[in-house]
Design a protein around this motif. Sequence first.
Motif, mmCIF file in Angstrom:
data_model
loop_
_atom_site.group_PDB
_atom_site.id
_atom_site.type_symbol
_atom_site.label_atom_id
_atom_site.label_comp_id
_atom_site.label_asym_id
_atom_site.label_seq_id
_atom_site.Cartn_x
_atom_site.Cartn_y
_atom_site.Cartn_z
ATOM 1 N N VAL A 154 0.720 -1.203 0.171
ATOM 2 C CA VAL A 154 0.060 -0.161 -0.186
ATOM 3 C C VAL A 154 1.114 1.352 0.107
ATOM 4 O O VAL A 154 0.674 2.141 -0.792
ATOM 5 N N GLN A 155 1.969 1.267 0.733
ATOM 6 C CA GLN A 155 2.998 2.410 0.934
ATOM 7 C C GLN A 155 3.521 2.586 -0.355
ATOM 8 O O GLN A 155 3.570 3.808 -0.845
ATOM 9 N N LEU A 156 3.936 1.527 -1.211
ATOM 10 C CA LEU A 156 4.485 1.793 -2.492
ATOM 11 C C LEU A 156 3.568 2.344 -3.610
ATOM 12 O O LEU A 156 3.863 3.193 -4.359
ATOM 13 N N GLN A 157 2.420 1.820 -3.347
ATOM 14 C CA GLN A 157 1.246 2.367 -4.312
ATOM 15 C C GLN A 157 1.129 3.931 -4.068
ATOM 16 O O GLN A 157 0.542 4.659 -5.067
ATOM 17 N N GLN A 158 0.994 4.124 -2.722
ATOM 18 C CA GLN A 158 0.660 5.606 -2.287
ATOM 19 C C GLN A 158 1.701 6.253 -2.949
ATOM 20 O O GLN A 158 1.527 7.499 -3.511
ATOM 21 N N ASN A 159 3.051 5.880 -2.695
ATOM 22 C CA ASN A 159 4.233 6.643 -3.264
ATOM 23 C C ASN A 159 4.092 7.065 -4.904
ATOM 24 O O ASN A 159 4.156 7.930 -5.010
ATOM 25 N N LEU A 160 3.732 5.876 -5.500
ATOM 26 C CA LEU A 160 3.701 5.980 -6.927
ATOM 27 C C LEU A 160 2.535 7.051 -7.104
ATOM 28 O O LEU A 160 2.615 7.745 -8.272
ATOM 29 N N GLU A 161 1.323 6.857 -6.635
ATOM 30 C CA GLU A 161 0.135 7.731 -6.799
ATOM 31 C C GLU A 161 0.578 9.370 -6.529
ATOM 32 O O GLU A 161 0.198 10.188 -7.397
ATOM 33 N N TYR A 162 1.469 9.445 -5.511
ATOM 34 C CA TYR A 162 1.895 11.029 -5.082
ATOM 35 C C TYR A 162 2.911 11.225 -6.114
ATOM 36 O O TYR A 162 2.708 12.566 -6.317
ATOM 37 N N ARG A 163 3.689 10.556 -6.453
ATOM 38 C CA ARG A 163 4.708 11.004 -7.437
ATOM 39 C C ARG A 163 4.030 11.292 -8.680
ATOM 40 O O ARG A 163 4.322 12.218 -9.560
ATOM 41 N N SER A 164 3.070 10.786 -9.125
ATOM 42 C CA SER A 164 2.268 11.094 -10.354
ATOM 43 C C SER A 164 1.396 12.111 -10.392
ATOM 44 O O SER A 164 1.262 12.628 -11.255
ATOM 45 N N THR A 165 1.349 12.542 -9.088
ATOM 46 C CA THR A 165 0.497 13.952 -8.962
ATOM 47 C C THR A 165 1.002 15.058 -8.651
ATOM 48 O O THR A 165 0.690 16.070 -8.238
ATOM 49 N N HIS A 166 2.463 14.772 -7.997
ATOM 50 C CA HIS A 166 2.921 15.987 -7.488
ATOM 51 C C HIS A 166 4.354 16.253 -7.982
ATOM 52 O O HIS A 166 5.057 15.457 -8.531
ATOM 53 N N ASP A 167 5.055 17.517 -7.700
ATOM 54 C CA ASP A 167 5.976 18.106 -8.172
ATOM 55 C C ASP A 167 7.223 17.450 -7.208
ATOM 56 O O ASP A 167 6.943 17.847 -5.878
ATOM 57 N N ALA A 168 8.221 17.013 -7.700
ATOM 58 C CA ALA A 168 9.087 16.247 -7.089
ATOM 59 C C ALA A 168 9.982 17.551 -6.191
ATOM 60 O O ALA A 168 10.271 17.179 -4.987
ATOM 61 N N LEU A 169 10.067 18.683 -6.971
ATOM 62 C CA LEU A 169 11.044 19.813 -6.198
ATOM 63 C C LEU A 169 10.165 20.453 -4.991
ATOM 64 O O LEU A 169 10.806 20.655 -3.914
ATOM 65 N N THR A 170 8.832 20.823 -5.177
ATOM 66 C CA THR A 170 8.284 21.523 -4.378
ATOM 67 C C THR A 170 7.166 20.884 -3.422
ATOM 68 O O THR A 170 6.727 21.306 -2.497
ATOM 69 N N GLY A 171 6.659 19.740 -3.827
ATOM 70 C CA GLY A 171 5.822 19.051 -3.142
ATOM 71 C C GLY A 171 4.263 19.500 -3.682
ATOM 72 O O GLY A 171 3.110 18.843 -2.890
ATOM 73 N N LEU A 172 4.231 20.581 -4.466
ATOM 74 C CA LEU A 172 2.878 21.093 -4.970
ATOM 75 C C LEU A 172 2.396 19.942 -6.001
ATOM 76 O O LEU A 172 3.219 18.912 -6.452
ATOM 77 N N TYR A 173 1.121 20.197 -6.159
ATOM 78 C CA TYR A 173 0.753 19.336 -7.477
ATOM 79 C C TYR A 173 1.529 19.754 -8.546
ATOM 80 O O TYR A 173 1.799 20.685 -8.897
#
Length: 320
Positions: A154-173
């Motif tokens: 679940v954690q891996l899936q959530q991380n992948l989903e987060y990365r797919s919708t968030h900017d790596a530098l700022t954490g914004l969408y």
Amino acid sequence: MEELYFVAGLAVGLFLFSVYTSYVKHRWKEKNEKEKQIYQLVENSRDIIYIVQLQPEQKHIYISPALDSYLGKGIVEASLEDPYFPLQLIHPDDLDTLEKKITDQLDYSKPFVQRWRNRLGEYRWFEEYASPIYNDDGDLVELHGILRNIDEKVQLQQNLEYRSTHDALTGLYNRDYFDGLMEKYDQEINCAVGMILCDLDKLKDMNDQYGHKHGDSYIQKASEVFLESTPLNAAVSRVGGDEFTILLNDTTPEEVESVFDRIQKHVHDHNECHPNSRLSLSMGYAFTTHSTGKMESLFIEADQRMYQHKRSKKDVYTYS
């Protein structure tokens, strides 16, 4: 002679009985050993194995010790004593699934996911497979099941989903998330929407003069300002290197203008406190009472106002 035959027959009978008894003992011992091995495998399994009786009364017949290792010492004992104790531990959103499971309303051929609370108040994720046992009348009388912990999955899936919708530098969408929101409000959800577009001035000049690390720090500081200035119903996205968008749903023109003013105030306050790392933003905003079919025109209006703001500054350069 007859006595001799009798003695010989008795001896043979005793011998055969002895052989049979030894064979039975060996098979019993072998069976016992196998049952013991199976029991040890179940007891030592990392998966949670259970048998619950549902009729004539509900009670847990067996729960493997793995449950305590995941949820805390004493959970197995409490569940064996009180068959309804697990209802206190299931996540509220998963309670309906649990009730359907014990009332024969689920497709038992498929696994189902649920969350259980441990002694620390944390929810652990499990994937469960259940096998129903029916009586001659077709009534569900028992469930045999196995639960496997899937926290890492679940954690891996959530991380992948987060990365797919968030900017790596700022954490914004990110841009993909923003485009998805634009489409949703344009085609699916009709509500009042406000949009604020922001452009970081002089980012290219800063990258050329001081390097990209300095430019990244500049972007991150601006992102912090956006988050400090926006309410919970705002979606802040980084849609380009120096471009940001703020979407507010179910809002009012007054709220959009208020957010716009707060951003400017936070930028001013930041520059007063950090004169050597000043922020410069060009911004524009727009509002519509009905979003359906109007999101593109809303974006264009906010974009035009942002460039009007940019051109009005004497010390701002425009970069392609």
